[in-house]
Design a protein around this motif. Structure first.
Motif, short mmCIF file in Angstrom:
data_model
loop_
_atom_site.label_atom_id
_atom_site.label_comp_id
_atom_site.label_asym_id
_atom_site.label_seq_id
_atom_site.Cartn_x
_atom_site.Cartn_y
_atom_site.Cartn_z
N UNK A 108 30.38 -3.63 44.37
CA UNK A 108 30.17 -3.19 43.00
C UNK A 108 28.69 -2.91 42.83
N UNK A 109 28.29 -1.68 42.56
CA UNK A 109 29.10 -0.47 42.58
C UNK A 109 29.38 -0.04 44.02
N UNK A 110 30.27 0.94 44.14
CA UNK A 110 30.85 1.23 45.45
C UNK A 110 29.84 1.75 46.47
N UNK A 111 28.76 2.38 46.02
CA UNK A 111 27.84 2.96 47.00
C UNK A 111 27.11 1.91 47.82
N UNK A 112 27.22 0.67 47.40
CA UNK A 112 26.58 -0.40 48.17
C UNK A 112 27.09 -0.43 49.60
N UNK A 113 28.35 -0.09 49.77
CA UNK A 113 28.94 -0.14 51.10
C UNK A 113 28.20 0.79 52.06
N UNK B 171 23.05 -9.79 43.63
CA UNK B 171 21.58 -9.72 43.63
C UNK B 171 21.11 -8.31 43.30
N UNK B 172 19.83 -8.17 43.16
CA UNK B 172 19.22 -6.86 42.96
C UNK B 172 19.44 -5.99 44.19
N UNK B 173 19.37 -4.70 44.00
CA UNK B 173 19.76 -3.79 45.08
C UNK B 173 18.83 -3.91 46.29
N UNK C 231 27.84 -7.66 44.52
CA UNK C 231 27.52 -6.91 43.31
C UNK C 231 26.01 -6.74 43.26
N UNK C 232 25.57 -5.53 42.98
CA UNK C 232 24.13 -5.29 42.92
C UNK C 232 23.75 -4.70 41.57
N UNK D 169 23.99 -1.96 34.52
CA UNK D 169 23.14 -2.52 35.57
C UNK D 169 23.20 -1.74 36.88
N UNK D 170 24.12 -0.80 36.98
CA UNK D 170 24.27 -0.07 38.25
C UNK D 170 23.00 0.72 38.58
#
Length: 927
Positions: A442-447, A558-560, A587-588, A631-632
Motif C-alpha cells: 500500500x500503495x501498490x507501486x511499492x512492490x 514507514x516513510x517511503x 504501507x508507505x 499519504x501516498x
RNA sequence: GCUCGAUUAGCUCAAAGGUAGAGCAUUCGGUUGAUAACCGAAAGACAGAGGAUCGUUACCUCUAUCGAGUACCA
C-alpha cells in the motif's frame, strides 16, 4: 413571551463547544495512563485474532519532527481501527539506539579520546535521554501503545539476540568476509551501506589521459597493420584523477569498434563512436589509420602515465559509449566494476588510501596527501609529463555520506558482507524476490520499487569500524583468518555474556575465557555491525520474543525512504534466517512538505514542528490533518491548511455536542425497537449505516483521507443540513416523554454511538471525551469496544421515497430563498407551501399530511390534486408554490398557524403546543 | 541521464467516455431555542497545445510545472 422558552426541552450538556485541546489533552493522557487504557484493550481482546503492526524504530537522536508524527499517527489509526474491528492489535514501540550519529553527538559533547568503555556508556546514556524526549512527544500524540515497555536495540537481551541472529545468517551461509571496494566515508572513518549513501551534484575535474603503447608490433598486429606505428596512446577519461595511482588496467568493450587516429599529438586509440566527439574536445584534427574490435585489443600493454608500471587492456561489459573515450581507467581498489572485472584478470587490489582519505606515506607522488587534494597534484604531474590531453570541469551526481554530507570514496578493505548470490537455502536474491511477491503493498507501486532494489543491489556490507555498535562477535585464526570451528557454539556463549552485561562483554572479553588453549591462535573481530542490521532484525529480537506479538507481522508501515532502509534490511535478514519476509504487507507514506510543496528546512523557515501544533491547536488537530491528507504522495502542511483542519474539527465537534446535548435526558437502558421510530429516524439510521459501511471499508483499505471527507459530509449534509435541522422542532416542542421525542433520542443515541467509534481512531481525544459523556464515566476506553451495531435497514422503496423528500426540500428551499431575497419572508417558518400533485409519483406526499411541514421547515405544507401553474420540482408531477403566511406566529413553536389565539387562556399558542403542554401531546409518524 | 507519478474551485479531497461533486474558506441572506453556534443561497476548477472519437477533463502525443525513484555517472 419569553416564558414559553422554559417549556421547551432544550439541549443540555457539559460537553464544551470548544475543545480547548491543547490544554486538556495532557490531562486526559495522564488519566488514560492511570487507568491503563492500553492494558484495558489488551485484556478486552484476549484470545481474539491478532493484527500485528510492527513498529519501525526511530533513531534515538533529536526531537521528533512532523514526519515522525505522521508515521506514528498513521500506525495508531490502523491499530485502533483494527481493535474496533475486533482484532487483538498490540502496539510495541521501539527505538534504534546504536550507531554513528550518537557517537558524533557524544564526541561533540564530551570530546574525543574517551576510553571505549566509558564512551559506550556515554552513548547509552545519551540514547536514553533522547528516547525519553521522543517518547514524551509520541505519547502526547495520543498514540496508544506499550510505552512503559518499548523495545530498545540497546537492551542487553536485544544486543544478545542481534548476535544470535548474525550467527543464524552465518549458519545459513549468507555471510562472508571479503576484500573489495566499499563506500567509504573519510569523516566516519568507516564503510557505509547503500542505505547510508545519498547522491548529490558535484563538480569534479574530468581529464583525458594518455597511456603510451608499449609494444608497437603487437598493436600493429591487433589492427592488422603491416608496419608498426610509433607514438601510440590509449586515451582514458576519468573524473577521479586520484584513483590513477591504483590503476591496474584499461578496460574496453569487446564489441565496440576502436579507431587509431593520427593527430598532431600522436596516434590516439579511441572508441569509434566517440572519436569525433573526443577530437572536438581536444581541439585536434585527425585521420583514421585503422580500426579493430575491442576483443582484438585484449592484453595489449601500456605504460602507466606516471607510475613505473605496465598495464594491460582488458575486456569489460561495464564500458559504455555514454561518456569518455570508450577506454576506461580501471582501479580495482576504487570501484566495484573495476574490482569485478579486475578479479577476472587476477589484477591486484592494492589500495593506497588510508581510512582518513590520505594516501599512504610511502606512496610516490601523493604520499600523505588527501585524495581530493591529490587530484591537483596528479593533474600537474600529468601536465609536466605531457600525458594530459584535456581537462574540463564535469558536473555529475556523486555519492555522499548521508550524515556528513561529504563526498565519499570507494576503497577496498576487508569487510563482512551478506551475499546476495549465495546461501544454503538458495540465493538470497531469489528468496527475497519471492518474499516480495508474497507481500501486499500500500500503495501498490511499492512492490516495483522494492523488487527493483532487490534485483540490483550489491552484497550488503555489514561491518563498521566503530565503537557504539553490536560486535561482529567472531574469532578468527591469526594466520589463516578462518573462523573458529566452534563458531556457532561460541556465538551462543557470547550472546549469554552480552545478555548479562551488554556489548561491553565482548569488547572486554579475554579470548582465553571462551577459547581456552586455542586462544593464542585466535583473535576477536573488533568490527561492529551496521546499525541497519540492528533494526533489520527486530523481527527476530522483538516479534519472536514477546509473547503478545507474532511473527511474521501483518504490517510494517514507514516513510517511503524505508524501501531502501528498514523494509529491505528486514527483508534480507528475514530471508537469510527464516527464508521469508518478516511482514505480510508494507504501507508507505510520503514526506511532509510545506504549502507550496517545498521541502521543510530551517533555512527556508517553513518548518512546522509537531510539538508546536500540539501546544497551540492540540494533537487531535494534528491527527485530523494526518488523516485528511493523502499519504501516498507528498503531504502538504502550512498554517493555512491547519486553519482549515481546525474548521473541519469544529464542525465535527459541534455535531457531537449537539447529539450529546439532546440525549442528556434519555434513558438508554430500554432500547426502543425500530418499529417505534418515525420514518425519518429510520432514514437517518440508514444514512448512518451507509456511512459506517463506507468508513469501515476505507479503514480496511487504509484510505483515511476519504474517511474524513465522509464524516464531514455526514455531519454537515445529512445531520446538520437535514436530519438535525428537522429534528429540532420535535425534540424541543414535544412533551418531554412523548414517544416521538423518545424515538428521536433513540436515533440520536444510535448515531452518536456509531459516529464516536468511527472517528475514534482519528480523533482519539475527542472520541474518549464523548465516550466519557455517553458512559457517564471515563474509566473505560472506547477502544475496548467494537463497531456499533445498528438496527436493520429499511427496504429500498422506503429509501427512495426519502431521497425524493430530500430533493423536494432542496427545491422548496430555493424557492424560499427567492421570497427571502424579495423581503417577503425571513425565516422559512414565515412561509407556507402548496404542493400540486399529479400522477402517482408524489402520492406519498399526500399520505404524510400535516407532517410535511416539519420536513420543509415551513408553517404549513398542503397537497392539492391540481392547481395554478407552479414551479416544477424534481419529483415527477409535483409542482410547488411558496407564499408568505397570513397567520400569527405561535410564540412557543414559531409556526404561523390559524389556531394561534383560539384558546383564550393561552392566546399566544397554537393548538399543537397546547396539546403538547397540557394535553395528550401530538402524535407523529413521519417526521 | 534513465524510469515512474502527479497536475480538477482559495484549501483538502471526489467522481465519471456524454449537464465535473463534497467539505472548509469567500460573498450575500436568514436565525438568535446548537449562539465564539446553526440554516440557506450565490460565486468558484478539469495546467497548455495537438491528435484519436459522434462526443471527453477522462484515451494517445508533445510542452510546462512539481515530485519521486534509480544509476556500474569511469
Amino acid at each position: 413571551m419569553a416564558e414559553y422558552k422554559k417549556t421547551l426541552n432544550l439541549p443540555d450538556t457539559a460537553f464544551p463547544m470548544r475543545g480547548d485541546l491543547a490544554r486538556r489533552e495532557p490531562m486526559m493522557l495522564e488519566d488514560w495512563r492511570k487507568k491503563d487504557f492500553y492494558g484495558q484493550v489488551r485484556r478486552a481482546r484476549l484470545g481474539r485474532p491478532k493484527f500485528i503492526l510492527h513498529d519501525g524504530p526511530p533513531y534515538a537522536n533529536g526531537d521528533i519532527h512532523i514526519g515522525h508524527a505522521v508515521n506514528k499517527v498513521l500506525k495508531d489509526i490502523i491499530v485502533k481501527s483494527k481493535s474496533l474491528e475486533g482484532f487483538d492489535a498490540p502496539y510495541v514501540p521501539g527505538w534504534d539506539c546504536h550507531g554513528l550519529p550518537i557517537e558524533l553527538m557524544v564526541e561533540k559533547k564530551h570530546g574525543k579520546n574517551i576510553p571505549p568503555r566509558q564512551f559506550r556508556a556515554l552513548c547509552r546514556e545519551f540514547a536514553k535521554e533522547q528516547i525519553a524526549r521522543q517518547r514524551k512527544d509520541f505519547v502526547r500524540l495520543g498514540v496508544l501503545g506499550d510505552w512503559e515497555h518499548p523495545y530498545l536495540t540497546m537492551d542487553f537481551s536485544f544486543e544478545a539476540n542481534i548476535i544470535r541472529t548474525l550467527g543464524a545468517v552465518l549458519q545459513n551461509g549468507y555471510l562472508y568476509q571479503g576484500q573489495k571496494p566499499v563506500h567509504w566515508c573519510i569523516s566516519c572513518l568507516s564503510a557505509l551501506a547503500e542505505a547510508e549513501v545519498e547522491y548529490e551534484e558535484r563538480v569534479s575535474p574530468a581529464i583525458d589521459v594518455l597511456f603510451h603503447a608499449v609494444d608497437a608490433k603487437a598493436l600493429a598486429t591487433a589492427f592488422n597493420l603491416q608496419l608498426p606505428l610509433s607514438d601510440v596512446h590509449a586515451v582514458i577519461w576519468t573524473t577521479t584523477p586520484w584513483t590513477l595511482p591504483a590503476n591496474e588496467a584499461i578496460s574496453v568493450n569487446s564489441e565496440f569498434v576502436y579507431d587509431l587516429i593520427q593527430t598532431s599529438h600522436g596516434v590516439l586509440l579511441l572508441a569509434h563512436e566517440l572519436s569525433g566527439e573526443c577530437l572536438a574536445r581536444y581541439g585536434l584534427e585527425g585521420h583514421l589509420l585503422a580500426q579493430a574490435r575491442g576483443k582484438d585489443l585484449e592484453f595489449l600493454l601500456f605504460e602507466h602515465p606516471f607510475s613505473d608500471r605496465i598495464v594491460p587492456i582488458i575486456l569489460g561489459d561495464h564500458v559504455t559509449l555514454e561518456a569518455g573515450t570508450g577506454l576506461v581507467h580501471t582501479a580495482p581498489a576504487h570501484g566495484l566494476d573495476d574490482y569485478v572485472v579486475g578479479s577476472r584478470y587476477h589484477l591486484p587490489v592494492d589500495n593506497p588510501v588510508e581510512a582518513d582519505g590520505h594516501f599512504r606515506q610511502d606512496e610516490p607522488l601523493v604520499g600523505g596527501v588527501d585524495v581530493f587534494e591529490a587530484n591537483n597534484v596528479i593533474i600537474e604531474r600529468l601536465k609536466t609529463m605531457g600525458r594530459l590531453l584535456c581537462q574540463t570541469q564535469y558536473k555529475h551526481s556523486y555519492p555522499h555520506c548521508w550524515r556528513h554530507k561529504t563526498p565519499i570514496i570507494f576503497r577496498a578493505t576487508s569487510q563482512w558482507f551478506i551475499g546476495m548470490e549465495s546461501g544454503n537455502l538458495g540465493t538470497l536474491r531469489d528468496i527475497a524476490r519471492k518474499a516480495v511477491k508474497a507481500t501486499a503493498f500500500y500503495p501498490s507501486w511499492g512492490r516495483a520499487r522494492l523488487e527493483g532494489m532487490i534485483a540490483n543491489r550489491p552484497d550488503w556490507c555489514i561491518s563498521r569500524q566503530r565503537n557504539w555498535g553490536v560486535p561482529i562477535a567472531f574469532f578468527l585464526h591469526n594466520e589463516t583468518g578462518v573462523l573458529h570451528p566452534r563458531t556457532s557454539e561460541l556465538i551462543e556463549d557470547v550472546a549469554k555474556l552480552v545478555e548479562k552485561e551488554g556489548i561491553d562483554a565482548w569488547f572486554e572479553l579475554d579470548p582465553v575465557e571462551l577459547l581456552k588453549n586455542d586462544a593464542e591462535h585466535y583473535h576477536k573481530v573488533v568490527d561492529t555491525l551496521d546499525v541497519w542490521f540492528d533494526s533489520g532484525v527486530t523481527h527476530a529480537c522483538v516479534l519472536k520474543t514477546r509473547p503478545e506479538l507474532a511473527h511474521p507481522a501483518n504490517m510494517y508501515l514507514e516513510g517511503s525512504d524505508q524501501h531502501r532502509g528498514w523494509f529491505q534490511s528486514s527483508l534480507l535478514t528475514g530471508c537469510a534466517t527464516d527464508g521469508y519476509a518478516p511482514y505480510q504487507s508494507l504501507l508507505t507514506h510520503g514526506f511532509v512538505v510545506d504549502g507550496q510543496g517545498h521541502k521543510m528546512s530551517k533555512s527556508r523557515g517553513n518548518v512546522i514542528a509537531p510539538q508546536k501544533i500540539m501546544d497551540n491547536l492540540g494533537a487531535d488537530i494534528l491527527r485530523l490533518w494526518v488523516a485528511s491528507t493523502d499519504y501516498a504522495g507528498e503531504m502538504n502542511i502550512s498554517d493555512e491548511i491547519l486553519k482549515h483542519v481546525v474548521e473541519a474539527y469544529r464542525r465535527i465537534r459541534n455535531t457531537l455536542r449537539f447529539l450529546l446535548a439532546n440525549i442528556a435526558d434519555f434513558d438508554a437502558t430500554a432500547e426502543l425497537p425500530v418499529e417505534e421510530l418515525l420514518e425519518i429516524d429510520r432514514y437517518a439510521l440508514w444514512l448512518t449505516a451507509e456511512l459506517q459501511k463506507e468508513v469501515r471499508q476505507c479503514y480496511d483499505r487504509y484510505d483515511f483521507h476519504q474517511i474524513v471527507q465522509l464524516l464531514q459530509a455526514f455531519c454537515s449534509e445529512d445531520l446538520g443540513g437535514f436530519y438535525l435541522d428537522i429534528l429540532k422542532d420535535r425534540l424541543y416542542t414535544s412533551r418531554i416523554d412523548a414517544p416521538a421525542r423518545r424515538a428521536a433520542q433513540q436515533t440520536l443515541f444510535h448515531i452518536v454511538h456509531t459516529l464516536v467509534r468511527l472517528l475514534a481512531p482519528i480523533l482519539s481525544f475527542t472520541a474518549e471525551e464523548v465516550w466519557a459523556q455517553l458512559e457517564g464515566s471515563a474509566d473505560e476506553t472506547i477502544f475496548s469496544k467494537y463497531w456499533y451495531v445498528l438496527p436493520p435497514d429499511p427496504d429500498p422503496a422506503f429509501i427512495t421515497r426519502w431521497k425524493k423528500l430530500r430533493q423536494l426540500r432542496e427545491d422548496v428551499q430555493k424557492e424560499l430563498e427567492r421570497l427571502r431575497a424579495a423581503a417577503l419572508i425571513g425565516s422559512s417558518l414565515g412561509a407556507e407551501v402548496e404542493l400540486y400533485v399529479n400522477g402517482h409519483e408524489g402520492d406519498f406526499l399526500r399520505d404524510m399530511g400535516d407532517e410535511l411541514r416539519f420536513i420543509l421547515l415551513t408553517s404549513s405544507a398542503v397537497c392539492f390534486s391540481s392547481g395554478p401553474a407552479a414551479l416544477k420540482t424534481r419529483i415527477e408531477g409535483v409542482c410547488v408554490v411558496v407564499k408568505p403566511t397570513l397567520y400569527r406566529k405561535c410564540e412557543r413553536c414559531w409556526h404561523h398557524r390559524a389556531t394561534v389565539g383560539r384558546d383564550l387562556s393561552c392566546p399566544e399558542l397554537c393548538d399543537r403546543c397546547i396539546t403538547n403542554l397540557f394535553g395528550e401531546g401530538e402524535i407523529r409518524r413521519y417526521a
